[in-house]
Design a protein around this motif. Sequence first.
Motif, short mmCIF file in Angstrom:
data_model
loop_
_atom_site.label_atom_id
_atom_site.label_comp_id
_atom_site.label_asym_id
_atom_site.label_seq_id
_atom_site.Cartn_x
_atom_site.Cartn_y
_atom_site.Cartn_z
N TRP A 225 25.13 -55.16 6.99
CA TRP A 225 25.12 -56.56 7.41
C TRP A 225 23.82 -57.26 7.06
O TRP A 225 22.79 -56.60 6.83
CB TRP A 225 25.41 -56.63 8.92
N PHE A 226 23.87 -58.58 7.06
CA PHE A 226 22.76 -59.41 6.58
C PHE A 226 21.46 -59.23 7.38
O PHE A 226 20.38 -59.25 6.81
CB PHE A 226 23.15 -60.89 6.67
N TYR A 227 21.60 -59.16 8.70
CA TYR A 227 20.43 -59.37 9.54
C TYR A 227 19.84 -58.08 10.08
O TYR A 227 20.49 -57.05 10.14
CB TYR A 227 20.79 -60.31 10.70
N ARG A 228 18.59 -58.20 10.54
CA ARG A 228 17.95 -57.09 11.22
C ARG A 228 18.54 -56.96 12.63
O ARG A 228 18.95 -57.96 13.20
CB ARG A 228 16.44 -57.35 11.30
N PRO A 229 18.54 -55.77 13.20
CA PRO A 229 18.04 -54.54 12.59
C PRO A 229 18.98 -54.05 11.48
O PRO A 229 20.19 -54.08 11.65
CB PRO A 229 18.02 -53.54 13.76
N ASN A 230 18.38 -53.62 10.36
CA ASN A 230 19.18 -53.09 9.25
C ASN A 230 20.00 -51.89 9.72
O ASN A 230 19.55 -51.13 10.57
CB ASN A 230 18.28 -52.64 8.10
N TRP A 231 21.17 -51.74 9.14
CA TRP A 231 21.99 -50.58 9.48
C TRP A 231 21.46 -49.37 8.71
O TRP A 231 21.20 -49.45 7.50
CB TRP A 231 23.45 -50.86 9.13
N SER A 232 21.32 -48.26 9.41
CA SER A 232 20.79 -47.05 8.78
C SER A 232 21.79 -46.53 7.74
O SER A 232 22.97 -46.89 7.75
CB SER A 232 20.58 -45.96 9.84
N LYS A 233 21.29 -45.65 6.88
CA LYS A 233 22.15 -45.03 5.87
C LYS A 233 23.35 -44.35 6.54
O LYS A 233 24.47 -44.44 6.06
CB LYS A 233 21.32 -44.01 5.10
N ASP A 234 23.10 -43.68 7.68
CA ASP A 234 24.19 -42.99 8.38
C ASP A 234 25.24 -43.97 8.89
O ASP A 234 26.43 -43.72 8.82
CB ASP A 234 23.64 -42.17 9.55
N ARG A 235 24.76 -45.10 9.42
CA ARG A 235 25.73 -46.07 9.93
C ARG A 235 26.54 -46.67 8.78
O ARG A 235 27.75 -46.86 8.90
CB ARG A 235 25.04 -47.19 10.72
N GLY A 258 26.34 -57.23 2.88
CA GLY A 258 25.71 -58.55 3.06
C GLY A 258 24.19 -58.41 3.01
O GLY A 258 23.62 -57.62 3.76
N MET A 259 23.56 -59.15 2.10
CA MET A 259 22.09 -59.13 2.05
C MET A 259 21.56 -60.48 1.59
O MET A 259 21.87 -60.94 0.49
CB MET A 259 21.55 -58.03 1.13
N HIS A 260 20.75 -61.10 2.46
CA HIS A 260 20.09 -62.36 2.10
C HIS A 260 18.78 -62.06 1.39
O HIS A 260 18.24 -60.96 1.46
CB HIS A 260 19.79 -63.18 3.36
N ASP A 261 18.26 -63.11 0.74
CA ASP A 261 16.99 -62.95 0.05
C ASP A 261 15.81 -63.43 0.89
O ASP A 261 14.69 -63.51 0.41
CB ASP A 261 17.03 -63.71 -1.29
N GLU A 262 16.05 -63.77 2.15
CA GLU A 262 14.95 -64.32 2.95
C GLU A 262 13.94 -63.25 3.32
O GLU A 262 14.30 -62.08 3.51
CB GLU A 262 15.51 -64.92 4.25
N GLU A 263 12.70 -63.71 3.42
CA GLU A 263 11.61 -62.85 3.87
C GLU A 263 12.00 -62.20 5.19
O GLU A 263 12.51 -62.87 6.08
CB GLU A 263 10.34 -63.70 4.07
N GLY A 264 11.82 -60.89 5.29
CA GLY A 264 12.09 -60.23 6.56
C GLY A 264 13.50 -59.68 6.69
O GLY A 264 13.74 -58.82 7.53
N VAL A 265 14.45 -60.17 5.91
CA VAL A 265 15.81 -59.60 5.99
C VAL A 265 16.24 -58.93 4.69
O VAL A 265 17.20 -58.17 4.67
CB VAL A 265 16.88 -60.63 6.42
N ARG A 266 15.51 -59.24 3.60
CA ARG A 266 15.86 -58.58 2.33
C ARG A 266 15.47 -57.11 2.41
O ARG A 266 14.33 -56.76 2.70
CB ARG A 266 15.11 -59.24 1.17
N ARG A 267 16.42 -56.22 2.16
CA ARG A 267 16.14 -54.79 2.22
C ARG A 267 15.55 -54.32 0.89
O ARG A 267 15.57 -55.03 -0.10
CB ARG A 267 17.43 -54.04 2.57
N SER A 268 15.03 -53.09 0.90
CA SER A 268 14.35 -52.58 -0.30
C SER A 268 15.37 -52.26 -1.40
O SER A 268 16.56 -52.04 -1.12
CB SER A 268 13.59 -51.31 0.06
N PRO A 269 14.92 -52.21 -2.66
CA PRO A 269 15.83 -51.79 -3.74
C PRO A 269 16.42 -50.41 -3.46
O PRO A 269 17.60 -50.17 -3.75
CB PRO A 269 14.93 -51.78 -4.97
#
Length: 315
Positions: A225-235, A258-269
């Motif tokens: 999902w888009f927002y924090r907290p990010n879902w773990s790999k297991d989830r 779902g991934m936004h490009d906003e600061e703080g919600v964009r996850r790592s490559p």
Amino acid sequence: MKAAWDWALPRETVREERELVNFAADLGFDTLIVRRPTDEMVDVGHERGLSVLQILNGRPPSTFTDEHPTCLQEIHPVEEGILAAIADGPDGYHQLAHRWFPPVLGGDFYCFEQEESLRSVEGRIEAALDVADGIAFDGFGFRNHYACFCEACEGRRERLDMPRLEAIEKVGRDQLISTSERLYDHAKSVAPDAVITNHVWPPFRPDPTYGRDLRLDYCTQTIAWFYRPNWSKDRVRDEAERHARLAGEANTFVPFIGMHDEEGVRRSPGQLQIELEIALEYGDGHVTLCTLGAPHASPDHAAVVSDVLSTEAAG
Ligand SMILES: [Zn+2]
């Protein structure tokens, strides 16, 4: 279907429209899902082997809400209070409360019990298919995630002569399923080759797995999902595995990231790579990424997307 679902990239000019379609194709997607695609975008898409679908939202246009105020969903009075309290509270309350969706959605949604609602959506399907290769339904659910309390919906439940909670679950579920069947049939009658997909949103609380029964070509269900907290790999893996295991005959399951490009919600490559690989594994080669914002802004994200999609295509 390897779909990019986008509203982040600029689309002010014809040149930007072409760039958006080419960018999706360059990354390895075969489908682009956008608001109001143009003939230009569809033409470029076809040159690149890419289908362009139009997002069709369950929120009616203002012309409809003005003319048919009794055809809109009604929420419970308690929920009106919840909505008002949240509006008065801090920004991002549902994220603060670690909910991945708001308890009640504001604004107008079609009531699916009303013939005028369904006719309105059918008219919008016809207009969309004049240009687009298909439709992606979004926002076809309940503002409170379980029921509409208008007079028509209350009447239908009362006629069922069953316990109230059971009637609420049954009618809500039946409305979602029968609406998808009617709209799917209508779209195919207008354009037999049209691609019909969706994003299962807002979630339906009485049966979170109901998406498997929606009549569609492809049913996209959230695994990240888009927002924090990010879902773990297991989830992420659990979500993908569950939807794959439960997938039915009515549609093909497609994992939705779902991934936004906003600061703080964009996850790592690296995290995006893991999510894409899980999606393709459990989605049997299908995936939807929403939006293209992060790959467009970050070459590292773009490289991950094109690497994973091309590896999968070769494998
Ligand atoms: Zn209703």
